[in-house]
Design a protein around this motif. Structure first.
Motif, PDB file in Angstrom:
ATOM      1  N   MET A   1       0.750  -1.098   0.142  1.00 38.74           N
ATOM      2  CA  MET A   1      -0.001  -0.091   0.131  1.00 38.74           C
ATOM      3  C   MET A   1       0.736   1.350   0.008  1.00 38.74           C
ATOM      4  O   MET A   1       0.487   2.387  -0.596  1.00 38.74           O
ATOM      5  CB  MET A   1      -0.977   0.124   1.190  1.00 38.74           C
ATOM      6  N   VAL A   2       2.060   1.264   0.774  1.00 35.61           N
ATOM      7  CA  VAL A   2       2.806   2.384   0.584  1.00 35.61           C
ATOM      8  C   VAL A   2       3.312   2.573  -0.717  1.00 35.61           C
ATOM      9  O   VAL A   2       3.625   3.805  -1.163  1.00 35.61           O
ATOM     10  CB  VAL A   2       4.034   2.066   1.935  1.00 35.61           C
ATOM     11  N   PHE A   3       3.986   1.682  -1.342  1.00 37.16           N
ATOM     12  CA  PHE A   3       4.596   2.061  -2.568  1.00 37.16           C
ATOM     13  C   PHE A   3       3.308   2.173  -3.777  1.00 37.16           C
ATOM     14  O   PHE A   3       3.676   2.985  -4.457  1.00 37.16           O
ATOM     15  CB  PHE A   3       5.098   0.509  -3.056  1.00 37.16           C
ATOM     16  N   LEU A   4       2.101   1.912  -3.552  1.00 31.77           N
ATOM     17  CA  LEU A   4       0.945   2.344  -4.385  1.00 31.77           C
ATOM     18  C   LEU A   4       0.840   3.633  -4.200  1.00 31.77           C
ATOM     19  O   LEU A   4       0.884   4.277  -5.134  1.00 31.77           O
ATOM     20  CB  LEU A   4      -0.178   1.472  -3.898  1.00 31.77           C
ATOM     21  N   LEU A   5       0.954   4.244  -2.929  1.00 25.27           N
ATOM     22  CA  LEU A   5       0.609   5.580  -2.695  1.00 25.27           C
ATOM     23  C   LEU A   5       1.681   6.550  -3.074  1.00 25.27           C
ATOM     24  O   LEU A   5       1.776   7.561  -3.733  1.00 25.27           O
ATOM     25  CB  LEU A   5       0.348   5.668  -1.097  1.00 25.27           C
ATOM     26  N   LEU A   6       3.076   5.734  -2.812  1.00 25.23           N
ATOM     27  CA  LEU A   6       4.229   6.635  -3.328  1.00 25.23           C
ATOM     28  C   LEU A   6       4.320   6.824  -4.793  1.00 25.23           C
ATOM     29  O   LEU A   6       4.533   8.015  -5.118  1.00 25.23           O
ATOM     30  CB  LEU A   6       5.367   5.891  -2.973  1.00 25.23           C
ATOM     31  N   GLY A   7       3.880   5.917  -5.346  1.00 26.19           N
ATOM     32  CA  GLY A   7       3.654   5.706  -7.000  1.00 26.19           C
ATOM     33  C   GLY A   7       2.596   6.732  -7.596  1.00 26.19           C
ATOM     34  O   GLY A   7       2.830   7.556  -8.456  1.00 26.19           O
ATOM     35  N   LEU A   8       1.546   6.835  -6.859  1.00 29.56           N
ATOM     36  CA  LEU A   8       0.765   7.714  -7.117  1.00 29.56           C
ATOM     37  C   LEU A   8       1.063   9.027  -6.808  1.00 29.56           C
ATOM     38  O   LEU A   8       0.800  10.148  -7.510  1.00 29.56           O
ATOM     39  CB  LEU A   8      -0.725   7.615  -6.293  1.00 29.56           C
ATOM     40  N   LEU A   9       1.718   9.323  -5.702  1.00 36.99           N
ATOM     41  CA  LEU A   9       2.514  10.712  -5.487  1.00 36.99           C
ATOM     42  C   LEU A   9       3.066  11.204  -6.589  1.00 36.99           C
ATOM     43  O   LEU A   9       3.031  12.392  -7.126  1.00 36.99           O
ATOM     44  CB  LEU A   9       2.922  10.706  -4.208  1.00 36.99           C
ATOM     45  N   VAL A  10       4.067  10.400  -6.968  1.00 34.34           N
ATOM     46  CA  VAL A  10       5.107  10.562  -8.141  1.00 34.34           C
ATOM     47  C   VAL A  10       4.440  11.001  -9.449  1.00 34.34           C
ATOM     48  O   VAL A  10       4.649  12.088 -10.078  1.00 34.34           O
ATOM     49  CB  VAL A  10       6.055   9.613  -8.313  1.00 34.34           C
ATOM     50  N   LEU A  11       3.362  10.318  -9.803  1.00 32.66           N
ATOM     51  CA  LEU A  11       2.413  10.439 -11.042  1.00 32.66           C
ATOM     52  C   LEU A  11       1.990  11.849 -10.878  1.00 32.66           C
ATOM     53  O   LEU A  11       1.981  12.623 -11.934  1.00 32.66           O
ATOM     54  CB  LEU A  11       1.621   9.140 -11.378  1.00 32.66           C
ATOM     55  N   ARG A  12       1.311  12.244  -9.632  1.00 32.76           N
ATOM     56  CA  ARG A  12       0.535  13.407  -9.584  1.00 32.76           C
ATOM     57  C   ARG A  12       1.588  14.602  -9.777  1.00 32.76           C
ATOM     58  O   ARG A  12       1.341  15.527 -10.294  1.00 32.76           O
ATOM     59  CB  ARG A  12      -0.150  13.357  -8.200  1.00 32.76           C
ATOM     60  N   ARG A  13       2.711  14.371  -8.926  1.00 36.97           N
ATOM     61  CA  ARG A  13       3.645  15.508  -8.923  1.00 36.97           C
ATOM     62  C   ARG A  13       4.029  15.767 -10.488  1.00 36.97           C
ATOM     63  O   ARG A  13       4.500  16.872 -10.683  1.00 36.97           O
ATOM     64  CB  ARG A  13       4.627  15.381  -7.977  1.00 36.97           C
ATOM     65  N   GLN A  14       4.114  14.467 -11.158  1.00 35.17           N
ATOM     66  CA  GLN A  14       4.725  14.919 -12.531  1.00 35.17           C
ATOM     67  C   GLN A  14       3.790  15.369 -13.686  1.00 35.17           C
ATOM     68  O   GLN A  14       3.889  15.564 -14.866  1.00 35.17           O
ATOM     69  CB  GLN A  14       5.385  13.628 -12.974  1.00 35.17           C
ATOM     70  N   GLY A  15       2.564  15.452 -13.220  1.00 32.16           N
ATOM     71  CA  GLY A  15       1.325  15.868 -13.800  1.00 32.16           C
ATOM     72  C   GLY A  15       0.829  14.758 -14.851  1.00 32.16           C
ATOM     73  O   GLY A  15       0.310  15.152 -15.895  1.00 32.16           O
ATOM     74  N   TYR A  16       1.247  13.558 -14.597  1.00 32.73           N
ATOM     75  CA  TYR A  16       0.901  12.423 -15.580  1.00 32.73           C
ATOM     76  C   TYR A  16      -0.636  12.202 -15.704  1.00 32.73           C
ATOM     77  O   TYR A  16      -1.126  12.057 -16.715  1.00 32.73           O
ATOM     78  CB  TYR A  16       1.386  10.928 -15.151  1.00 32.73           C
ATOM     79  N   PHE A  17      -1.257  12.396 -14.688  1.00 33.49           N
ATOM     80  CA  PHE A  17      -2.841  12.268 -14.643  1.00 33.49           C
ATOM     81  C   PHE A  17      -3.643  13.211 -15.420  1.00 33.49           C
ATOM     82  O   PHE A  17      -4.449  12.918 -16.126  1.00 33.49           O
ATOM     83  CB  PHE A  17      -3.413  12.430 -13.155  1.00 33.49           C
ATOM     84  N   THR A  18      -3.037  14.665 -15.338  1.00 33.27           N
ATOM     85  CA  THR A  18      -3.705  15.580 -15.858  1.00 33.27           C
ATOM     86  C   THR A  18      -3.252  15.500 -17.629  1.00 33.27           C
ATOM     87  O   THR A  18      -4.176  15.811 -18.304  1.00 33.27           O
ATOM     88  CB  THR A  18      -3.307  17.081 -15.417  1.00 33.27           C
ATOM     89  N   ASP A  19      -2.196  14.976 -17.835  1.00 35.45           N
ATOM     90  CA  ASP A  19      -1.815  14.911 -19.282  1.00 35.45           C
ATOM     91  C   ASP A  19      -2.581  13.615 -19.916  1.00 35.45           C
ATOM     92  O   ASP A  19      -3.008  13.864 -21.068  1.00 35.45           O
ATOM     93  CB  ASP A  19      -0.342  14.822 -19.496  1.00 35.45           C
ATOM     94  N   PHE A  20      -2.015  12.381 -19.343  1.00 30.72           N
ATOM     95  CA  PHE A  20      -2.381  11.219 -20.229  1.00 30.72           C
ATOM     96  C   PHE A  20      -3.658  10.626 -19.768  1.00 30.72           C
ATOM     97  O   PHE A  20      -3.977   9.457 -20.317  1.00 30.72           O
ATOM     98  CB  PHE A  20      -1.070  10.241 -19.877  1.00 30.72           C
ATOM     99  N   VAL A  21      -4.380  10.770 -18.455  1.00 31.71           N
ATOM    100  CA  VAL A  21      -5.445  10.107 -18.002  1.00 31.71           C
ATOM    101  C   VAL A  21      -6.675  11.215 -18.071  1.00 31.71           C
ATOM    102  O   VAL A  21      -7.682  10.555 -18.840  1.00 31.71           O
ATOM    103  CB  VAL A  21      -5.306   9.776 -16.595  1.00 31.71           C
ATOM    104  N   PHE A  22      -6.535  12.030 -17.560  1.00 29.38           N
ATOM    105  CA  PHE A  22      -7.791  13.133 -17.748  1.00 29.38           C
ATOM    106  C   PHE A  22      -7.438  14.312 -19.146  1.00 29.38           C
ATOM    107  O   PHE A  22      -8.486  14.870 -19.300  1.00 29.38           O
ATOM    108  CB  PHE A  22      -8.016  13.655 -16.544  1.00 29.38           C
TER     109      PHE A  22
END
Length: 103
Positions: free
Chosen positions: A1-22
């Motif tokens: 769970m910690v690695f899942l949350l860490l990965g989501l934090l990194v993707l969010r900080r890089q703007g991955y969700f705003t670019d490639f998901v949403f």
């Protein structure tokens, strides 16, 4: 769970969700985001059925059983919604081309 949350934090900080998901950019690598959610759902099902029920900690179909199962079902539902969203983004009518090639 910690690695899942860490990965989501990194993707969010890089703007991955705003670019490639949403956003409108496409990358076949974004489909890899479905895997952790499906794995979480499967892991929770094993935890509920083999961990809690089989060991006698929780009765099958009790409130605690359904609480853990509900989390697994919600995770699975979110991954289905993500898959449909990515399919619409990648295969829908658009003029966008792949910005990030598959690696």
């Amino acid at each position: 769970m910690v690695f899942l949350l860490l990965g989501l934090l990194v993707l969010r900080r890089q703007g991955y969700f705003t670019d490639f998901v949403f956003g409108s950019k496409t990358s076949s690598g974004s489909y890899a985001l479905v895997c952790p959610g499906v794995a979480l759902s499967v892991m929770l099902q094993f935890f509920a059925n083999k961990g809690l029920v089989a060991s006698g900690i929780v009765d099958k179909y009790s409130v605690a059983y359904w609480a853990v199962t509900a989390i697994a079902l919600i995770a699975q539902g979110l991954m289905i919604a993500l898959e449909l969203r990515l399919n619409r983004q990648h295969f829908g009518k658009t003029d966008a081309t792949a910005v990030v090639p598959a690696e």
